[in-house]
Design a protein around this motif. Structure first.
Motif, short mmCIF file in Angstrom:
data_model
loop_
_atom_site.label_atom_id
_atom_site.label_comp_id
_atom_site.label_asym_id
_atom_site.label_seq_id
_atom_site.Cartn_x
_atom_site.Cartn_y
_atom_site.Cartn_z
N ILE A 7 1.79 -9.51 -15.66
CA ILE A 7 1.61 -8.08 -16.11
C ILE A 7 0.68 -7.38 -14.93
CG2 ILE A 7 0.30 -6.55 -17.84
CD1 ILE A 7 1.45 -8.58 -19.85
N GLY A 8 0.88 -6.43 -14.46
CA GLY A 8 -0.19 -5.72 -13.50
C GLY A 8 -0.59 -4.30 -14.14
N GLN A 9 -1.67 -4.02 -13.99
CA GLN A 9 -2.16 -2.76 -14.43
C GLN A 9 -3.09 -2.07 -13.40
OE1 GLN A 9 -5.42 -1.40 -15.17
NE2 GLN A 9 -4.69 0.51 -16.31
N ASP A 10 -3.08 -0.64 -13.32
CA ASP A 10 -4.02 0.03 -12.52
C ASP A 10 -4.17 1.77 -13.00
OD1 ASP A 10 -5.72 0.07 -10.24
OD2 ASP A 10 -4.38 1.54 -9.28
N SER A 11 -5.14 2.17 -12.90
CA SER A 11 -5.42 3.63 -12.96
C SER A 11 -6.14 4.14 -12.12
CB SER A 11 -5.84 3.60 -14.49
OG SER A 11 -6.97 2.82 -14.76
N HIS A 12 -6.18 5.60 -12.09
CA HIS A 12 -6.92 6.45 -11.08
C HIS A 12 -7.11 7.68 -11.84
CE1 HIS A 12 -7.26 3.88 -7.58
NE2 HIS A 12 -6.00 3.76 -7.89
N ARG A 13 -8.30 8.25 -11.77
CA ARG A 13 -8.42 9.47 -12.19
C ARG A 13 -8.31 10.55 -11.07
NH1 ARG A 13 -12.97 10.17 -14.77
NH2 ARG A 13 -13.69 7.88 -14.74
N PHE A 14 -7.82 11.82 -11.55
CA PHE A 14 -7.49 12.95 -10.51
C PHE A 14 -8.70 13.37 -10.03
CE2 PHE A 14 -3.82 13.73 -13.28
CZ PHE A 14 -2.69 13.22 -12.33
N GLU A 15 -8.83 13.83 -8.67
CA GLU A 15 -9.83 14.41 -8.06
C GLU A 15 -10.13 15.87 -8.90
OE1 GLU A 15 -11.88 13.36 -5.80
OE2 GLU A 15 -10.64 11.88 -4.58
N GLU A 16 -11.55 16.22 -9.06
CA GLU A 16 -11.66 17.52 -9.86
C GLU A 16 -11.18 18.80 -9.07
OE1 GLU A 16 -15.66 17.61 -11.05
OE2 GLU A 16 -15.89 15.77 -11.49
N THR A 17 -11.07 18.55 -7.76
CA THR A 17 -10.21 19.84 -7.13
C THR A 17 -9.26 18.98 -6.26
OG1 THR A 17 -12.10 19.84 -5.49
CG2 THR A 17 -12.36 21.46 -7.23
N PHE A 18 -8.26 19.97 -5.91
CA PHE A 18 -7.16 19.22 -5.02
C PHE A 18 -7.78 19.45 -3.69
CE2 PHE A 18 -3.23 20.12 -2.21
CZ PHE A 18 -2.68 19.09 -2.59
N THR A 19 -7.55 18.01 -3.20
CA THR A 19 -8.11 17.78 -1.66
C THR A 19 -7.06 17.83 -0.62
OG1 THR A 19 -7.44 15.44 -1.92
CG2 THR A 19 -9.72 15.88 -3.06
N GLY A 20 -5.91 18.01 -1.02
CA GLY A 20 -4.83 18.01 -0.05
C GLY A 20 -4.13 16.82 0.27
N LYS A 21 -4.76 15.72 -0.20
CA LYS A 21 -4.11 14.32 0.02
C LYS A 21 -2.82 14.43 -1.06
CE LYS A 21 -6.15 10.72 -2.25
NZ LYS A 21 -6.88 9.50 -2.42
N PRO A 22 -1.62 14.14 -0.74
CA PRO A 22 -0.62 13.93 -1.37
C PRO A 22 -0.37 12.91 -2.78
CG PRO A 22 -0.14 12.95 0.79
CD PRO A 22 -1.47 13.49 0.67
N LEU A 23 0.25 13.29 -3.78
CA LEU A 23 0.24 12.23 -4.82
C LEU A 23 1.56 11.47 -4.61
CD1 LEU A 23 -0.62 11.30 -7.62
CD2 LEU A 23 0.75 13.05 -8.72
N ILE A 24 1.43 10.28 -4.34
CA ILE A 24 2.43 9.27 -3.88
C ILE A 24 2.40 8.10 -5.31
CG2 ILE A 24 3.10 7.49 -2.37
CD1 ILE A 24 1.21 8.91 -0.22
N LEU A 25 3.54 8.09 -5.67
CA LEU A 25 3.80 7.20 -6.70
C LEU A 25 4.83 6.35 -6.55
CD1 LEU A 25 3.08 9.49 -9.72
CD2 LEU A 25 1.65 8.01 -9.07
#
Length: 160
Positions: A6-24
Motif C-alpha cells: 500500500i502507498g499513500q500520499d497527500s498534498h494541500r492546495f496552495e492558497e493562491t494559484f501559483t501557475g504550477k500545473p496540476l499533474i495527476l
C-alpha cells in the motif's frame, strides 16, 4: 510469487494559484487553476505509487533520493517513479495490477480518469486495464473532501 503493498500520499492546495500545473498520474489537467504545495510537481498519484513500490523494494525513494533530485532541479515525479521501477525490475518483479483511490472535492476527476490511467500505464510499461482508479469526496468528512487538497491511496500487486 506475488506480493502486495500500500502507498499513500497527500498534498494541500496552495492558497493562491501559483501557475504550477496540476499533474495527476503523469497527466496534466487542462484549464485547471489549482496548484499543489510541494517541492516537486506534487503529483500525489505518482507519489502514492512510488511509496507502494518502496513497500515492496524496501528503499524509500521519496526520502533522500527524491530530495537529492529536487535539489538538482528535477521536480518531475515521473523521475522518482522511474527510480522505484528500476529497483522493482532489479528484484525481478513487475507490476501485475495497481489501483488508486483519490479523495478530493476539487477538481472533479471522473472525466480525466481514463487519461490518468493511460498515463500511469505508459509510465509503468503496463496496459491501462492493469490500472484501476476511483475518486471520492468522502462526503466532505476530511480536509480533502472539503476541497483543501488531494489524498491518494494505492494498492500494488507485483509478481515475478
Amino acid at each position: 510469487m506475488m506480493r502486495c503493498a500500500i502507498g499513500q500520499d497527500s498534498h494541500r492546495f496552495e492558497e493562491t494559484f501559483t501557475g504550477k500545473p496540476l499533474i495527476l498520474g503523469g497527466y496534466t489537467l487542462p484549464s485547471c487553476d489549482l496548484s499543489l504545495s510541494a517541492n516537486s510537481d506534487g503529483d500525489v498519484i505518482l507519489h502514492a505509487l512510488t511509496n507502494a513500490i518502496s513497500g515492496i523494494t524496501c528503499r524509500n525513494i521519496l526520502g533522500k533520493p527524491a530530495d537529492d533530485l529536487c535539489k538538482a532541479g528535477v521536480i518531475d515525479s515521473a523521475a522518482y517513479l522511474k527510480l522505484a521501477l528500476d529497483d522493482l525490475k532489479a528484484m525481478g518483479d513487475k507490476i501485475i495490477h495497481v489501483s488508486f483511490t483519490v479523495e478530493c472535492k476539487k477538481p472533479h476527476l471522473s472525466a480525466h480518469i481514463p487519461a490518468i490511467r493511460s498515463a500511469i500505464a505508459d509510465l509503468c510499461g503496463i496496459e491501462a486495464s492493469q490500472v484501476g482508479m476511483t475518486a471520492t469526496t468522502g462526503e466532505g468528512l476530511t480536509d480533502f473532501g472539503r476541497g483543501l487538497g488531494i489524498s491518494v491511496f494505492c494498492i500494488l500487486t507485483v509478481g515475478d
